[in-house]
Design a protein around this motif. Structure first.
Motif, short mmCIF file in Angstrom:
data_model
loop_
_atom_site.label_atom_id
_atom_site.label_comp_id
_atom_site.label_asym_id
_atom_site.label_seq_id
_atom_site.Cartn_x
_atom_site.Cartn_y
_atom_site.Cartn_z
N ASP A 33 35.05 42.93 45.86
CA ASP A 33 36.47 42.54 45.86
C ASP A 33 36.63 41.08 46.26
N TRP A 178 33.43 47.78 39.34
CA TRP A 178 34.64 47.20 39.91
C TRP A 178 35.69 47.00 38.83
N GLN A 182 39.38 48.64 38.49
CA GLN A 182 40.59 47.82 38.41
C GLN A 182 41.42 48.20 37.19
#
Length: 190
Positions: A33, A178, A182
């Motif tokens: 992140d 990731w 998202q």
């Protein structure tokens, strides 16, 4: 600090040119992140993939170069054995008959005259030089030491490259996951 690249450089042997190439050590992305803040996933994935391909190519070159080096060592050792035999029989009044290798798996009988004090060694690039027996033995032993040192260096370099490849594979997977998360978060909001 979690980054894919770093300003400090690791030395890696470039198997094609024999010179040292500078490659950054690959850093593990601990917090995806934080790392991905203000970055596009596609661009980061492309950058990681390019580094991955660079390290895979370097691994291939190092493996080929190591194999060539390992192939030279037995030839050097055979030459050392032959020079040692000639040194042993140098003062002998008898002729020596040996099997002489013409090419791979092709041998012929050769007779070496008594009192032989010199040998001819191939240096490469179609160059042959005459050496005394003691000089030849010293040169060949030094070549064996250098070849074994090069093999050891290639092993170290290969370990570095393999570790970098593994780290890049994990980083690619983490960034990809990731990005998937998202996109999944963005879908319900839309």
């Amino acid at each position: 600090r979690s980054e894919v690249g770093s300003t400090s450089r690791a030395k890696m042997a470039n198997a094609e040119t024999g010179k040292m190439a500078q490659l950054p050590p690959v850093q593990f992305i601990e917090d995806v992140d934080v790392y991905m803040k203000d970055k596009a996933a596609d661009l980061v994935m492309r950058e990681l993939q390019e580094k991955f391909q660079t390290f895979k190519l370097l691994e291939s070159r190092l493996l080929q170069s190591r194999a060539r080096m390992m192939g030279k060592v037995p030839h050097i050792e055979k030459a050392i054995e032959m020079v040692a035999l000639l040194l042993e029989k140098e003062t002998s009044a008898e002729q020596i008959t040996v099997d002489f290798e013409l090419s791979d798996q092709v041998y012929t009988k050769a007779t070496i005259n008594k009192g032989t004090q010199t040998v001819y060694l191939w240096l490469g690039a179609n160059v042959m030089v005459e050496y005394s027996l003691t000089e030849a033995k010293g040169l060949l032993e030094q070549n064996r030491i250098n070849a074994n040192a090069n093999i050891a260096n290639h092993e170290k370099d290969l370990n570095f490259v393999r570790d970098s490849i593994t780290t890049l594979e994990v980083s690619l997977a983490r960034v990809y996951n990731w990005d998937v998360m998202q996109r999944a978060k963005a879908k319900p909001a839309a």
